[in-house]
Structure formats: C-alpha cells, structure tokens
Motif scaffolding. Structure first.
Motif, mmCIF file in Angstrom:
data_model
loop_
_atom_site.group_PDB
_atom_site.id
_atom_site.type_symbol
_atom_site.label_atom_id
_atom_site.label_comp_id
_atom_site.label_asym_id
_atom_site.label_seq_id
_atom_site.Cartn_x
_atom_site.Cartn_y
_atom_site.Cartn_z
ATOM 1 N N ARG A 34 0.837 -1.204 0.000
ATOM 2 C CA ARG A 34 0.000 0.000 0.000
ATOM 3 C C ARG A 34 0.867 1.248 0.000
ATOM 4 N N THR A 35 0.362 2.284 -0.628
ATOM 5 C CA THR A 35 1.008 3.590 -0.547
ATOM 6 C C THR A 35 0.698 4.196 0.819
ATOM 7 N N PRO A 36 1.397 5.266 1.206
ATOM 8 C CA PRO A 36 1.077 5.916 2.491
ATOM 9 C C PRO A 36 -0.371 6.367 2.589
ATOM 10 N N THR A 37 -1.017 6.609 1.436
ATOM 11 C CA THR A 37 -2.415 7.036 1.452
ATOM 12 C C THR A 37 -3.382 5.871 1.311
ATOM 13 N N GLY A 38 -2.858 4.651 1.286
ATOM 14 C CA GLY A 38 -3.724 3.472 1.300
ATOM 15 C C GLY A 38 -4.040 2.866 -0.041
ATOM 16 N N TYR A 39 -3.477 3.399 -1.137
ATOM 17 C CA TYR A 39 -3.739 2.813 -2.450
ATOM 18 C C TYR A 39 -2.928 1.523 -2.630
ATOM 19 N N ARG A 40 -3.550 0.554 -3.269
ATOM 20 C CA ARG A 40 -2.853 -0.699 -3.535
ATOM 21 C C ARG A 40 -1.784 -0.501 -4.603
ATOM 22 N N ILE A 41 -0.669 -1.210 -4.406
ATOM 23 C CA ILE A 41 0.403 -1.217 -5.393
ATOM 24 C C ILE A 41 0.560 -2.640 -5.905
ATOM 25 N N TYR A 42 0.185 -2.846 -7.138
ATOM 26 C CA TYR A 42 0.356 -4.156 -7.750
ATOM 27 C C TYR A 42 1.626 -4.170 -8.590
ATOM 28 N N THR A 43 2.110 -5.380 -8.857
ATOM 29 C CA THR A 43 3.326 -5.574 -9.640
ATOM 30 C C THR A 43 3.057 -6.552 -10.771
ATOM 31 N N GLU A 44 4.092 -6.808 -11.565
ATOM 32 C CA GLU A 44 3.949 -7.817 -12.618
ATOM 33 C C GLU A 44 3.654 -9.193 -12.033
ATOM 34 N N ARG A 45 4.085 -9.421 -10.808
ATOM 35 C CA ARG A 45 3.770 -10.697 -10.155
ATOM 36 C C ARG A 45 2.271 -10.826 -9.930
ATOM 37 N N HIS A 46 1.608 -9.737 -9.548
ATOM 38 C CA HIS A 46 0.156 -9.762 -9.397
ATOM 39 C C HIS A 46 -0.522 -9.957 -10.747
ATOM 40 N N ALA A 47 0.014 -9.309 -11.776
ATOM 41 C CA ALA A 47 -0.554 -9.480 -13.113
ATOM 42 C C ALA A 47 -0.436 -10.935 -13.563
ATOM 43 N N ALA A 48 0.703 -11.570 -13.274
ATOM 44 C CA ALA A 48 0.889 -12.979 -13.631
ATOM 45 C C ALA A 48 -0.050 -13.873 -12.830
#
Length: 239
Positions: A34-48
């Motif tokens: 999560r970002t400091p403001t609570g937004y999710r951070i996805y990566t290529e691993r999540h995309a896979a």
C-alpha cells in the motif's frame, strides 16, 4: 519492480477493478503493498497471478482455481498440484465416458427397431430382459437413473420404451464400471437430448467442448508456469 494500478490489471481481462480487489481479498492474488495514502500497489507478479487464476477458472472452474491459488499463496504447492491433478482426472474420466456413451448409443441405435423395445413393461419384465434383479432396478430408480411412471389403478411401476432405453444404457455403463451417480448424469443427458438419435448428433458438440477444455488446461498450465517461474517459494516472488 514496475508498479501497477488495479485498473491496469482489470483492463487486460475486461473485468472491474473491484473484481481485482476481491481476488486479492480472497487470496487468489498475493497481498498488495500500500502507498502511504492506502492505495494498492500491484506488480507484474500480481498481473501474472491474475492471468494464472483466470486461466485456471477457464480450465477447471472457479472453485478449483481458487483452491489452487490460495494453496500456492499459503506455500502448499503439493496441495495446489493435487487440485490440478484432480481436474485432469475428471477430464480423463469425461473423455472415457464420452467414448463409452458413443459405444452404448451405437449399440442401442443398432437395436432400436427391435420389437422387444416397444410397449410397456413391468419391473419384473424389464429385470428379466436385462437379466437383473428387480431390486437392482429399484436402486437405479432411487439414484435417478430410471424414472418410471406408475399405473394409476395399481400403483405399480410401468416402463415405456424410453425407460427401457435408459435401463439398457445404464446396464452397459454399469458393466463398464461406472458409479451410479455418473450413470445418472449420462442418462439424464440422453433424456434432455430427446433420445439416442438426438444424443448421437450431440456427441460431436460434447467432443468439441472436451477439446476446448483440454486446450484451456494447456493454457492454464502455461500461465501457472509463468507465475511460478521465479521459484515455487512465495517468499521469492517479488524479488
């Protein structure tokens, strides 16, 4: 490591961003930072992971796909592989059932003009025809394989031509070692198709569906391999 928003993952598959969040919540995707403001951070691993999960859904169904992904994310690779193996086992049994039904339908179609198939029969007469006991036919009825009508005056079971066909098909499959619940499914498909002639015409569609499922399994295996390629230990997936 490239950062992705839920919309990036959703857009690739034509699904909603809420669906992506739900998949993460349910454990089908690994937990997102999560970002400091609570937004999710996805990566290529999540995309896979999402590609693998949706490919597994197409190949095996929603529940098995979910169990595979949650098992992987719990570090239980063998449990995930067992779910996939069960799916392949069902696929092989379905192919074998299709082959058995083709042979059985061919046998019944070859004898459909036989005069003994017409008319109304009692349970004893049908049992004698098949060289079975009436108790066996009653068991098949309880399993949903046979659905005979009842004589209004006596309450006795009466078996018409369609019932005889169902019993003969069940007898052939039973001799092939099929369990009653599986036979009940096949016989119901015969009834839905309207008879052996219509079912024989529908078998090509069943074959095409099986072929499509087999190809979907290949695609799912490739997607899952892509997901696991960095290693089978979840701790390594974001390195």
């Amino acid at each position: 490591m490239t950062s992705l928003r839920p919309s990036h993952l959703a857009r690739e598959h034509g699904i909603s961003t809420q669906a992506v969040r739900n998949y993460e919540r349910d454990g089908f995707l690994p937990p997102a930072a999560r970002t400091p403001t609570g937004y999710r951070i996805y990566t290529e691993r999540h995309a896979a992971a999402l590609r693998a999960y949706l490919a597994l859904v197409a190949a095996h169904g929603h529940d098995p796909a979910g169990r595979v992904m949650t098992a992987l994310h719990a570090g239980e690779v063998d449990r995930a592989l067992a779910v996939i193996a069960d799916g392949h086992g069902r696929f092989l049994r379905d192919r074998d059932t299709l082959d058995q039904v083709r042979r059985a339908i061919g046998h019944l179609t070859a004898h459909r003009e036989h005069p003994e198939v017409s008319g109304v029969r009692s349970i004893g007469e049908l049992a004698h025809r098949l060289r079975l006991s009436p108790a066996t036919l009653r068991t098949w009825e309880r399993a949903g394989i046979l659905v005979p009508a009842r004589d209004r005056a006596t309450g006795h079971r009466i078996f018409r031509a369609g019932d005889v066909r169902d019993a003969e098909l069940a007898h052939l499959l039973r001799r092939g070692g099929y369990p009653l619940e599986r036979i009940a499914t096949v016989v119901e498909q015969v009834r839905t198709a309207g008879g052996t002639d219509e079912l024989a015409a529908a078998l090509d569609g069943w074959q095409q569906a099986l072929t499509a499922r087999g190809l979907a399994m290949l695609r799912a295996a490739a997607r899952l391999d892509d997901y696991l390629r960095p290693g089978i230990s979840p701790e390594t997936w974001d390195r």
